[in-house]
Design a protein around this motif. Structure first.
Motif, PDB file in Angstrom:
ATOM      1  N   ILE A 120       0.822  -1.209   0.000  1.00 58.30           N
ATOM      2  CA  ILE A 120       0.000   0.000   0.000  1.00 58.30           C
ATOM      3  C   ILE A 120       0.857   1.261   0.000  1.00 58.30           C
ATOM      4  O   ILE A 120       0.503   2.267  -0.626  1.00 58.30           O
ATOM      5  CB  ILE A 120      -0.964  -0.018   1.207  1.00 58.30           C
ATOM      6  CG1 ILE A 120      -1.960  -1.166   1.058  1.00 58.30           C
ATOM      7  CG2 ILE A 120      -1.712   1.308   1.355  1.00 58.30           C
ATOM      8  CD1 ILE A 120      -2.857  -1.376   2.252  1.00 58.30           C
ATOM      9  N   GLU A 125      -0.883   8.272  -4.860  1.00 57.83           N
ATOM     10  CA  GLU A 125      -1.588   9.025  -3.822  1.00 57.83           C
ATOM     11  C   GLU A 125      -3.086   9.145  -4.104  1.00 57.83           C
ATOM     12  O   GLU A 125      -3.905   9.115  -3.190  1.00 57.83           O
ATOM     13  CB  GLU A 125      -0.981  10.420  -3.680  1.00 57.83           C
ATOM     14  CG  GLU A 125       0.348  10.479  -2.959  1.00 57.83           C
ATOM     15  CD  GLU A 125       1.527  10.086  -3.844  1.00 57.83           C
ATOM     16  OE1 GLU A 125       2.671  10.068  -3.337  1.00 57.83           O
ATOM     17  OE2 GLU A 125       1.299   9.812  -5.048  1.00 57.83           O
ATOM     18  N   LEU A 128      -4.821   5.977  -3.023  1.00 60.59           N
ATOM     19  CA  LEU A 128      -4.909   5.966  -1.561  1.00 60.59           C
ATOM     20  C   LEU A 128      -6.017   6.889  -1.076  1.00 60.59           C
ATOM     21  O   LEU A 128      -6.813   6.532  -0.200  1.00 60.59           O
ATOM     22  CB  LEU A 128      -3.571   6.382  -0.945  1.00 60.59           C
ATOM     23  CG  LEU A 128      -2.380   5.465  -1.208  1.00 60.59           C
ATOM     24  CD1 LEU A 128      -1.109   6.065  -0.622  1.00 60.59           C
ATOM     25  CD2 LEU A 128      -2.628   4.081  -0.613  1.00 60.59           C
ATOM     26  N   ASP A 209      -1.698  12.359   5.043  1.00 58.69           N
ATOM     27  CA  ASP A 209      -2.050  11.232   5.906  1.00 58.69           C
ATOM     28  C   ASP A 209      -3.119  11.616   6.911  1.00 58.69           C
ATOM     29  O   ASP A 209      -4.005  10.811   7.229  1.00 58.69           O
ATOM     30  CB  ASP A 209      -0.800  10.724   6.645  1.00 58.69           C
ATOM     31  CG  ASP A 209       0.029   9.773   5.808  1.00 58.69           C
ATOM     32  OD1 ASP A 209      -0.499   9.238   4.808  1.00 58.69           O
ATOM     33  OD2 ASP A 209       1.210   9.556   6.134  1.00 58.69           O
ATOM     34  N   CYS A 212      -6.488  11.702   5.095  1.00 57.73           N
ATOM     35  CA  CYS A 212      -6.902  10.350   4.708  1.00 57.73           C
ATOM     36  C   CYS A 212      -7.342   9.533   5.929  1.00 57.73           C
ATOM     37  O   CYS A 212      -8.379   8.858   5.899  1.00 57.73           O
ATOM     38  CB  CYS A 212      -5.762   9.644   3.982  1.00 57.73           C
ATOM     39  SG  CYS A 212      -5.465  10.248   2.302  1.00 57.73           S
ATOM     40  N   THR A 225      -3.159   4.467   4.662  1.00 60.95           N
ATOM     41  CA  THR A 225      -2.260   4.748   3.541  1.00 60.95           C
ATOM     42  C   THR A 225      -0.934   3.998   3.677  1.00 60.95           C
ATOM     43  O   THR A 225      -0.022   4.220   2.892  1.00 60.95           O
ATOM     44  CB  THR A 225      -1.995   6.256   3.446  1.00 60.95           C
ATOM     45  OG1 THR A 225      -1.486   6.722   4.702  1.00 60.95           O
ATOM     46  CG2 THR A 225      -3.263   7.018   3.119  1.00 60.95           C
TER      47      THR A 225
END
Length: 482
Positions: A120, A125, A128, A209, A212, A225
């Motif tokens: 992963i 990006e 993700l 991050d 996400c 992620t």
């Protein structure tokens, strides 16, 4: 059954869903990650597909009945899972088969968090971001979002709300108008997401991050992620933030609504479902800490740290990981999987059977014991000092029976594909409870299992997200009778 009206609704909602591919397109442009074409083609396919469904019946109008609501709900999650898989299928990295792409899409939308992806950290990006966003959209329920815009479509939404909203009692509205209810829930949901992202960012995550992971945390989804999930950051602060928001979002969102409207938090401590949920978490954390420390798996400090995070993550059905609970000693892996059957509270983003149902089952069991002593006594089942209607208690037992029956059938089906008992048992639990990680072959990912097993698990994820009856009712002859 208003099939033409249903087709018009599905077409409109698929076209609305196509807008969810715009943010990944922007992310792909920013990072130049090579996945742009997959999302551009995916956007076109979604818009065209929705248009072709809508255009022939664009002039149809009508109020949806209860049976229509069930059919729209099931069709929308199924169709959306199909259209949502297009970017995964078209992407060159990862290169997925149709089955794997559909599995990943349904897992995201149902906030299950079970993945067939490996490596992963090396994915584009935009891919993700898209995975995380699917979970965020599915968290509160895209149907509830659609209810908020139903007045613009000229179609009432109460039937959809009843079919989609989790929990044994579905007739309670926070506001007089259903659209206002949906909007209120989404305002709260978006606010929690923003605050969670800021917390992650301040604690040390990159902005990408943080955004996400806030999506999947508030949705109680579990996608990350990174292959190592939350363990990648090795930060106590990040783990505590994650555990806090997983717990908050596993509460009934009606409690958040009343906290926002009345500027008070006391009702959290008065709510019997919330208290019972916190009791389950506390007992599991204490027991896990003692076992981990006394078996010298970790020192006392890390035993407390990992016990808190993994317990909250699994019990709320989020499925984030830090230390790999599947390798914990003795009965702990089994215990944590069992807590996922309880899941979150009703009207939360959590999965499982819901805390209120388990509480009612326990109280019903206690009542039966009391009736053995006093056969003629009239003993109502009470929650929070209020008697629960017998039809609700009966419905809970019916749900519990159906849940276990579906679980057994699916487990036998998986074992028929060649999976061992532990893998099959935990795989069904991980998908039916919308949990994500399992034990055995599916502890890290679902990559190695066969395609027939993945199709069965896709069905299990939909069953769990729609709380079994909403989907099973479509398989009864009575549903289709005029």
């Amino acid at each position: 059954m208003h099939f033409r009206v249903i087709l018009r609704v599905i077409g409109l909602l698929v076209m609305v869903f196509s807008a969810s591919l715009i943010p990944p397109i922007i992310v792909s442009l920013i990072y130049s990650d090579g996945a742009l074409s997959a999302f551009l083609y995916g956007f076109g396919i979604n818009v065209l597909g929705g248009f072709l469904l809508w255009f022939p019946v664009r002039k149809e109008r009508g109020e949806l009945k209860i049976r229509d609501g069930f059919l729209v709900t099931v069709l929308f999650w199924t169709v959306l899972g199909l259209f949502g898989s297009v970017p995964f299928f078209l992407s060159e990295n990862p290169e997925l088969s149709f089955t794997n792409a559909l599995f990943e899409s349904i897992s995201g939308l149902t906030t299950t968090g079970a993945t067939i992806l490996e490596g992963i950290d090396d994915l584009p990006e935009s891919i993700l971001f898209y995975r995380q966003m699917l979970q965020w959209l599915g968290g509160m329920g895209i149907i509830v979002l659609a209810v908020a815009i139903m007045p613009m479509l000229g179609i009432g939404g109460m039937q959809l709300y009843r079919a989609e909203t989790p929990g044994p009692v579905k007739d309670t509205k926070l506001t007089p108008r259903i659209a206002e209810t949906a909007k209120a829930l989404w305002y709260i949901y978006a606010t929690l997401t923003i605050v969670c992202a800021l917390g992650y960012w301040i604690a040390g995550m990159t902005l990408f991050d943080a955004i996400c992971h806030s999506f999947s945390t508030v949705a109680i989804g579990g996608f990350s992620t990174h292959d190592a999930s939350i363990g990648y950051f090795d930060s106590v602060a990040i783990e505590l933030i994650c555990a806090f928001f997983m717990t908050i979002c596993a509460f009934n969102f009606a409690l958040h609504f009343f906290a926002w409207r009345h500027k008070s938090v006391w009702h959290y401590f008065k709510d019997p479902e919330a208290r019972f949920f916190l009791l389950i978490l506390s007992c599991t954390v204490i027991l896990s800490t003692l076992v981990l420390a006394m078996t010298a798996t970790y020192d006392w400090g890390n035993s407390i740290r990992y016990a808190i995070f993994e317990t909250v993550s699994i019990a709320t059905t989020a499925g984030f990981g830090t230390s790999g609970f599947s390798s914990w000693p003795h009965f702990l892996p089994f215990l944590l999987i069992v807590t996922s059957f309880v899941g979150g509270c009703a009207s939360s983003t959590g999965g499982g059977m819901k805390v209120i149902r388990i509480l009612l089952i326990l109280k019903q069991g206690m009542r039966e014991i009391q009736r053995l002593i006093h056969p003629s006594a009239v003993i109502p089942v009470k929650v929070g000092g209020k008697a629960i209607q017998e039809r609700v208690v009966s419905a809970v037992w019916g749900f519990f029976s159906a849940y276990l029956l579906v679980y057994i059938v699916l487990m036998i089906g998986l074992m028929a594909t060649g999976l061992d008992q532990v893998t099959a048992w935990s795989a069904v639990a991980a998908t039916l409870n919308n949990l994500g990680p399992g034990l055995g072959e599916v502890a890290a990912s679902f990559t190695s299992i066969s395609d027939p097993a993945k199709w069965m698990l896709c069905f299990a994820m939909l069953l769990g997200r729609l709380e079994v009856f909403t989907l099973l009712v479509l398989f009864t002859p009575m549903f289709w009778q005029r």
